[in-house]
Write a protein that holds these residues in place. Structure first.
Motif: not given
Length: 322
Positions: A243-271
């Motif tokens: 819900r933030a301004a586009p410039a804020v989201r773009r800045a956050a995205a630049r940080l996100a692609v450089r940061a180490p990523y590890r998925p949450a310890a969760m597995a799930g599905a819906l029917a």
């Protein structure tokens, strides 16, 4: 109604490759998937560890994501680097059906379905971020996902829908009268009408999902259910960022692609059924198998794929509540 039940794991099956992003089952209960190095694999005997066999069917030369088995024995593949492909499973021949739309390269094909009239529909997740930077698109909330149509005999697709939030899984609805598209970045499923008075229009199908939907699957010719893989849980901070301004989201995205990523310890599905009702919600907290990007039913079991893992998870198939 959200009928939440535990996801019961039975075994993990290593497949000799990383990132089985999509899993689909054939009529004999064998599971096909594509891995990071471009190979298309077929997994046979998942019900019995002593009989499990992994066979290489083809190599795309790119990064296969969504798969669709065809009645004639062929396989459609959304390749994140090469576009929409068709593979002859008898000899592994790979043919590019289309790799651009209106002169723009298809940089992030995601999932594909073929209907009975031969028309092929497929999604593009992002026009701004490649697969390797998928998290940047989810964080930036670009809304550049698309739904496309490739008519029989055509070599260039038409754009049916734009502005989708990380368009991902795709499945036909009842009597092929509509398509259901997973919008990962919006935590919703969207319906696009193919027939009837609303043909050509889209509308929400299921909103405010309990996690981020990825690939969708239902058995060929079956009435249901539609299985929805949940790649990640809901993240309230991400909802707020969107819900933030586009410039804020773009800045956050630049940080996100450089940061180490590890998925949450969760597995799930819906029917989900064709009326948009959640029939089953299976989930396992503290799961060793992470980032469930696909799910299918095969040989009486639930098989999970993942962009992150080096194998598939075989789980108990929950009964339909009716």
């Amino acid at each position: 109604m959200d009928r939440r039940t535990p996801l019961v794991p039975r075994r993990y099956v290593a497949i000799g490759g990383r990132g089985p992003e999509d899993v689909v089952a054939d009529a004999r209960g064998r599971v096909l998937t594509g891995v990071e190095d471009g190979r298309i694999l077929r997994l046979d005997g998942l019900a019995d560890p002593a009989r499990t066999r992994v066979e290489v069917l083809a190599e795309t030369g790119g990064r296969p994501l969504g798969l669709e088995l065809l009645p004639d024995g062929g396989l459609l593949v959304c390749d994140a680097r090469r576009g929409l492909l068709r593979i002859a499973l008898d000899d592994g021949t790979v043919r590019i059906l289309t790799d651009s739309v209106a002169g723009e390269p298809l940089r992030f094909c995601s999932n594909v379905v073929a209907l009975s009239d031969g028309t092929v529909y497929f999604t593009v997740s992002s026009r701004r971020h490649p697969l390797e930077q998928w998290i940047g698109d989810v964080v930036e909330h670009t809304g550049t996902g698309r739904l496309l149509r490739l008519a029989p005999g055509a070599d260039s697709p038409d754009v049916l829908l734009e502005g989708l939030q990380f368009a991902n899984g795709l499945v036909p609805g009842k009597e092929e009268s509509f398509l259901i598209v997973a919008e990962t970045g919006a935590r919703r499923l969207t319906r696009y009408w193919l027939a009837g008075p609303r043909a050509g229009l889209s509308e929400p199908f299921v909103e405010d999902l309990p996690g981020m939907p990825d690939n969708l699957w239902r058995a060929a010719g079956a009435d249901g259910p539609i299985w929805v893989a949940l790649a990640a849980p809901r993240v309230p901070a991400l909802d707020l960022l969107h819900r933030a301004a586009p410039a804020v989201r773009r800045a956050a995205a630049r940080l996100a692609v450089r940061a180490p990523y590890r998925p949450a310890a969760m597995a799930g599905a819906l029917a989900v059924d064709d009326d948009g009702r959640i029939r089953r919600h299976v989930r396992r907290r503290g799961s060793d198998f992470r980032m469930v990007t696909s799910v299918c039913a095969a040989d009486g079991q639930l098989v999970l794929g993942s962009l992150w893992e080096r194998g598939v998870a075989v789980c108990e198939l929950p009964a339909d509540p009716g």
